[in-house]
Scaffold this active site. Structure first.
Site, PDB file in Angstrom:
ATOM      1  N   ASP A  33     -19.286 -56.163 -45.811  1.00  0.00           N
ATOM      2  CA  ASP A  33     -18.633 -55.107 -46.384  1.00  0.00           C
ATOM      3  C   ASP A  33     -17.893 -55.462 -47.564  1.00  0.00           C
ATOM      4  OD1 ASP A  33     -16.922 -53.171 -47.103  1.00  0.00           O
ATOM      5  OD2 ASP A  33     -16.833 -52.407 -44.647  1.00  0.00           O
TER       6      ASP A  33
ATOM      7  N   LYS B 218     -11.991 -51.692 -53.205  1.00  0.00           N
ATOM      8  CA  LYS B 218     -10.670 -51.273 -53.787  1.00  0.00           C
ATOM      9  C   LYS B 218     -10.134 -52.764 -53.922  1.00  0.00           C
ATOM     10  CE  LYS B 218     -10.186 -46.636 -51.956  1.00  0.00           C
ATOM     11  NZ  LYS B 218      -9.753 -45.603 -50.941  1.00  0.00           N
TER      12      LYS B 218
ATOM     13  N   ASP C  43     -26.602 -57.226 -51.736  1.00  0.00           N
ATOM     14  CA  ASP C  43     -27.105 -56.252 -52.894  1.00  0.00           C
ATOM     15  C   ASP C  43     -25.742 -55.930 -53.941  1.00  0.00           C
ATOM     16  OD1 ASP C  43     -25.891 -54.697 -50.705  1.00  0.00           O
ATOM     17  OD2 ASP C  43     -26.749 -52.892 -51.379  1.00  0.00           O
TER      18      ASP C  43
END
Length: 190
Positions: free
Chosen positions: A89, A93, A125
């Protein structure tokens, strides 16, 4: 594991487990451990593993940044041969960057317990994320980037098995940034 002396491939963030299920089927003389922070995915992956009767594979629910060091310290010397961190992940932010999986403490745990010449494979990616991961690894000085004869990225997954995310990204014809590191002989200092 049924044969606990086999070398171990640790996959951090194993998601649905398909990557490790395929590897465990292809390489019966290895043990595979998938760690995932989302418990429902671990339950589903374990069901699949049991149905396939794969005794060289396990999935565990945990937060690696809390649990990994204690688990790795229970392994025999040189048993951990490969670690993969694939498409984690990105936590875009700024205030959430602290939630990213690869941190200096996690990398130190890996460096301390992986065998000499052990593999650390990372891919994403998201360029900013892979760049951040590379910076953390390079700063540690415990791993050397695999020589790619002048290329910056590996052009394919070295295990020739693909994650669900990897297949999705490749199908969309988007870039995948892959790097393989090898544990060097630098002595680990706590």
């Amino acid at each position: 594991f049924k044969n606990s002396h086999y070398p171990i491939h640790l996959d951090i963030g194993s998601a649905k487990g398909e990557f490790l299920i395929e590897l465990a089927s292809k390489f019966p003389n290895w043990n595979f451990l998938g760690l995932e922070i989302r418990e429902p995915l671990v339950i589903t992956s374990e069901r699949k593993r049991k149905k396939l009767e794969l005794q060289n594979l396990r999935f565990l629910y945990c937060n690696v940044n809390i649990s990994l060091e204690a688990w790795l310290s229970d392994l025999d010397n040189d048993q951990l041969k490969r670690v993969s961190i694939q498409f984690p992940d990105p936590w875009f932010k700024r205030k959430h960057i602290k939630r990213r999986v690869l941190k200096e403490t996690l990398l130190n745990s890996i460096a301390k317990h992986i065998s000499n010449e052990g593999e650390l494979f990372i891919q994403s990616d998201i360029f900013k994320l892979i760049e951040s991961m590379i910076n953390i690894i390079d700063k540690s000085s415990y791993f050397d980037k695999q020589n790619l004869n002048g290329l910056k990225w590996l052009n394919k997954n070295p295990y020739e098995v693909y994650t669900d995310r990897e297949l999705y990204v490749l199908k969309k014809n988007l870039p995948v940034y892959r790097v393989m590191y090898l544990r060097n002989s630098k002595f680990f200092i706590d």
